[in-house]
Design an enzyme around this catalytic site. Structure first.
Site, PDB file in Angstrom:
ATOM      1  N   ASP A   1       0.868  -1.172   0.000  1.00 15.64           N
ATOM      2  CA  ASP A   1       0.000   0.000   0.000  1.00 15.64           C
ATOM      3  C   ASP A   1       0.907   1.224   0.000  1.00 15.64           C
ATOM      4  O   ASP A   1       1.627   1.474   0.963  1.00 15.64           O
ATOM      5  CB  ASP A   1      -0.902  -0.037   1.243  1.00 15.64           C
ATOM      6  CG  ASP A   1      -1.903   1.109   1.261  1.00 15.64           C
ATOM      7  OD1 ASP A   1      -1.889   1.936   0.319  1.00 15.64           O
ATOM      8  OD2 ASP A   1      -2.685   1.177   2.218  1.00 15.64           O
TER       9      ASP A   1
ATOM     10  N   ASP B   1      -2.987   2.527  -6.023  1.00 16.33           N
ATOM     11  CA  ASP B   1      -1.865   2.552  -5.071  1.00 16.33           C
ATOM     12  C   ASP B   1      -1.745   1.286  -4.217  1.00 16.33           C
ATOM     13  O   ASP B   1      -1.125   1.301  -3.163  1.00 16.33           O
ATOM     14  CB  ASP B   1      -1.945   3.790  -4.168  1.00 16.33           C
ATOM     15  CG  ASP B   1      -3.024   3.673  -3.116  1.00 16.33           C
ATOM     16  OD1 ASP B   1      -4.038   3.008  -3.395  1.00 16.33           O
ATOM     17  OD2 ASP B   1      -2.850   4.230  -2.016  1.00 16.33           O
ATOM     18  N   GLU B   2      -2.357   0.206  -4.673  1.00 15.43           N
ATOM     19  CA  GLU B   2      -2.251  -1.044  -3.923  1.00 15.43           C
ATOM     20  C   GLU B   2      -2.007  -2.213  -4.865  1.00 15.43           C
ATOM     21  O   GLU B   2      -2.641  -2.315  -5.903  1.00 15.43           O
ATOM     22  CB  GLU B   2      -3.549  -1.320  -3.156  1.00 15.43           C
ATOM     23  CG  GLU B   2      -3.820  -0.354  -2.025  1.00 15.43           C
ATOM     24  CD  GLU B   2      -5.137  -0.699  -1.336  1.00 15.43           C
ATOM     25  OE1 GLU B   2      -5.275  -1.837  -0.850  1.00 15.43           O
ATOM     26  OE2 GLU B   2      -6.014   0.174  -1.312  1.00 15.43           O
TER      27      GLU B   2
HETATM   28 MG   LIG Z   1      -2.215   4.043   0.041  1.00 13.94          MG
END
Ligand SMILES: [Mg+2]
Length: 427
Positions: free
Chosen positions: A27, A125-126
């Site tokens: 993350d 974003d993961e």
């Molecule tokens: Mg994040």
């Protein structure tokens, strides 16, 4: 917890608990803001707000990311720019450069793929990485995770919080443990001890509404939730109930969707040709019911649930229309699908009178699937949308190259990212 039957009395076909922690979740920390701070020294160490707006000087739009300096004032993704400007007088507000972020996500993915080819870009974003097939080459999954984290730091100058667990659910929760720049490994043996004391709201997908319900029945921790009979949960939350029960035990059957595992089935639909046209609405609705039942039957046979219901009409051979509505629940039942299809039909009443339909059809999309009859994972259900878009963006880029992602799809992503009906993502 008192008053509940012990969970053993409930028959649940759960996927078996994995014996090794081979799933990695990355993350990125304050992703968009971090990318901007990396590229612009002026932004570093200052509250920076990345906005989803055409004009960062205006008060319209919504915050899409806030640097850690801005977060201390309570400003985070999803807050309106107007609200953010009220509390942050000296912050820097900029418009997001989503092409740049997507490009960076692709770079992160390439780094991950040096280690394992089972990499799922879960949202911008993961990422998830399945290291089970390659861990022996690197001295274990935790080493793989650490090396990836270091490579991202060294090569892209960005920090990631990393979680390692026996499945996606646990890995994702682990990455939350120590943000920013965190690194957390949860072994299967430690699971009950680690999970039970956590607040129930920490489970991926337990949103405010669900949490309110749990508060009301005295379920505060994940351990409490594990003691609630699965029958109670399914009565209350439908198919999500069983997934919640599994989640409370740290069980999650979803797989890391690498390139090969992409969903092929996009929708289930049936149509019926009507010769030179029928304008009798009762007759049309009767046909619609038959079509809906056929669609629902196929979905049940193949183990799919869907949320978006689309009505298609060809009118007097002149033109076609399709009208869609997204429902609050995932379903595979005609009794849920039909009323929505009829409501869509009724809205086109005038058109139908004017131009008798020559074809009528109904389809269900936005699908999720119970894998091989296994209980659905909470996880599969909830962030499906992010995934769909990431895959879509990937597919466009694979086909047309880096520059071919249109603003329209980014807008779609944004909309989807910030609105998760019924099941709110716990963030
Ligand atoms: Mg994040």
């Amino acid at each position: 917890m008192t008053g509940f039957i012990p969970r053993d009395s409930a028959a649940v076909d759960s996927p078996p608990l994995a014996t090794a922690s081979d799933i990695i979740h990355l993350d990125m920390d304050a992703y968009f803001a971090s990318v901007e701070q990396r590229d612009m020294p002026l932004y570093r160490g200052r509250p920076l707000v990345v906005c989803h707006t055409d004009d960062p000087n205006s008060l319209r739009g919504v915050v899409s990311a806030a640097s850690y300096e801005a977060r201390t004032y309570g400003v985070k993704a999803g807050v309106s720019v107007l609200e953010a400007k009220k509390v942050l007088k000296n912050a820097i507000f900029i418009a997001g450069n989503y092409d740049k972020y997507l490009h960076t996500t692709r770079q992160i993915k390439e780094i991950c793929r040096r280690y394992s080819d089972i990499v799922e870009v879960y949202s911008v974003d993961e990422l998830f990485i399945d290291a089970s097939k390659v861990k022996h080459l690197f001295g274990g999954t935790a080493r793989v995770a650490l090396e990836i984290k270091r490579a991202i730091q060294n090569e892209l100058n960005l920090t990631a919080s990393v979680g390692v667990g026996p499945n996606k659910l646990v890995a994702k929760m682990a990455s939350e443990f120590n943000k920013p720049d965190g690194f957390t490994v949860i072994e299967p043996d430690d699971l009950p001890d680690v999970f039970a004391p956590l607040p129930v709201g920490d489970i991926v997908g337990v949103g405010r509404r669900m949490k309110r319900h749990f508060d009301a029945i005295g379920v505060k921790t994940i351990g409490d939730l594990a003691d609630v009979p699965v029958d109670y949960l399914t009565a209350k939350f439908g198919i999500v109930g069983a997934a919640l029960h599994n989640a409370s035990l740290g069980i999650d059957g979803s797989v890391v969707a690498g390139r090969q595992a992409r969903e092929i089935v996009k929708s289930f639909g049936h149509t019926h040709a009507l010769g030179s046209g029928i304008s009798d609405k009762r007759e049309l609705k009767r046909l619609l019911l038959g079509l809906t039942e056929g669609v629902a039957r196929r979905m049940r046979r193949e183990g799919y649930y869907g949320r978006a219901i689309t009505l298609r009409l060809s009118l007097a051979r002149m033109f076609s229309i399709s009208r869609s509505k997204t429902t609050a629940y995932f379903t595979q039942e005609a009794k849920d699908i039909y009323p929505v299809a009829v409501a869509l039909f009724d809205r086109e009443s005038e058109l139908v009178e004017q131009y008798p339909p020559t074809l009528i059809g109904v389809s269900v999309s936005r699908l999720i699937r119970t894998e091989d009859g296994i209980q659905l994972s909470v996880f599969d259900i909830i962030e499906r949308k992010n995934k769909e878009l990431t895959v879509a963006v990937d597919a466009i880029r694979d086909k047309f190259g880096e520059r071919a992602v249109f603003r329209a799809s980014l807008d779609t992503w944004k909309r989807q990212h910030h609105t998760v009906p019924r099941l709110e993502v716990a963030k």
